[in-house]
Scaffold this motif. Structure first.
Motif, PDB file in Angstrom:
ATOM      1  N   ARG A  44       0.834  -1.194   0.000  1.00 44.93           N
ATOM      2  CA  ARG A  44       0.000   0.000   0.000  1.00 44.93           C
ATOM      3  C   ARG A  44       0.869   1.244   0.000  1.00 44.93           C
ATOM      4  O   ARG A  44       2.035   1.212   0.375  1.00 44.93           O
ATOM      5  CB  ARG A  44      -0.959  -0.006   1.175  1.00 44.93           C
ATOM      6  N   VAL A  45       0.253   2.314  -0.412  1.00 43.43           N
ATOM      7  CA  VAL A  45       0.810   3.657  -0.292  1.00 43.43           C
ATOM      8  C   VAL A  45      -0.212   4.413   0.547  1.00 43.43           C
ATOM      9  O   VAL A  45      -1.351   4.587   0.109  1.00 43.43           O
ATOM     10  CB  VAL A  45       1.018   4.330  -1.659  1.00 43.43           C
ATOM     11  N   GLY A  46       0.169   4.781   1.754  1.00 43.77           N
ATOM     12  CA  GLY A  46      -0.807   5.364   2.669  1.00 43.77           C
ATOM     13  C   GLY A  46      -1.881   4.328   2.951  1.00 43.77           C
ATOM     14  O   GLY A  46      -1.587   3.199   3.311  1.00 43.77           O
ATOM     15  N   GLU A  47      -3.119   4.683   2.721  1.00 44.83           N
ATOM     16  CA  GLU A  47      -4.239   3.755   2.938  1.00 44.83           C
ATOM     17  C   GLU A  47      -4.674   3.051   1.650  1.00 44.83           C
ATOM     18  O   GLU A  47      -5.567   2.210   1.670  1.00 44.83           O
ATOM     19  CB  GLU A  47      -5.431   4.506   3.547  1.00 44.83           C
ATOM     20  N   ARG A  48      -4.038   3.377   0.524  1.00 44.73           N
ATOM     21  CA  ARG A  48      -4.426   2.829  -0.781  1.00 44.73           C
ATOM     22  C   ARG A  48      -3.663   1.544  -1.073  1.00 44.73           C
ATOM     23  O   ARG A  48      -2.441   1.533  -1.132  1.00 44.73           O
ATOM     24  CB  ARG A  48      -4.142   3.857  -1.872  1.00 44.73           C
ATOM     25  N   THR A  49      -4.381   0.436  -1.251  1.00 48.10           N
ATOM     26  CA  THR A  49      -3.750  -0.840  -1.599  1.00 48.10           C
ATOM     27  C   THR A  49      -3.420  -0.833  -3.091  1.00 48.10           C
ATOM     28  O   THR A  49      -4.285  -0.566  -3.923  1.00 48.10           O
ATOM     29  CB  THR A  49      -4.676  -2.025  -1.259  1.00 48.10           C
TER      30      THR A  49
END
Length: 137
Positions: A119-124
């Motif tokens: 993930r990047v931050g909360e984005r999978t």
């Protein structure tokens, strides 16, 4: 997280790993209540022809993180990847800080079944399932 993200200042430590991983890294790790997370700050060397991070880098980071998690799940025993299936869900931009979170799905005496996500931050951005062989068994 962007290129301005400083892993060391946020409690991440560099991972001691193979010469190959030095080519793509540094790779970082941080222990949480949920387990060990692995991270990598992407840069221009990770760019593909479409201008985003190459899927090969995502696969490499997942393979390393899943292998380390598998080994830790067996008390540090050496492991080898048998299979790795990766699904790419969203592009990763140059400068993003990737975080890999992995877990053991099932363990036998000789085989580890694993699941991981990037993930990047909360984005999978990607998920993977894999099978690892416990060496010497």
């Amino acid at each position: 997280m962007t290129a301005s993200f400083d892993p060391a200042a946020s409690g991440w430590e560099t991972v001691d790993h193979s010469d190959f991983m030095e080519l793509v890294g540094p790779v970082w790790q941080r222990t949480t209540d949920a387990g060990v997370l692995y991270g990598l700050a992407t840069s221009a060397k990770h760019r593909n022809r479409n201008g985003v991070v190459h899927g090969g880098l995502l696969t490499t980071l997942l393979d390393m993180a899943l292998g380390r998690t598998s080994s830790a799940g067996q008390g540090g025993r050496k492991q080898a990847t048998i299979s790795l299936d990766v699904q790419f869900l969203a592009p990763v931009q140059i400068g993003d800080f990737l975080v890999a979170e992995c877990r053991v799905v099932q363990a036998t005496r000789t085989i580890m079944f694993m699941h991981g996500s990037l993930r990047v931050g909360e984005r999978t951005c990607a998920v993977a399932q894999g099978v690892w062989k416990i060496l010497g068994t």
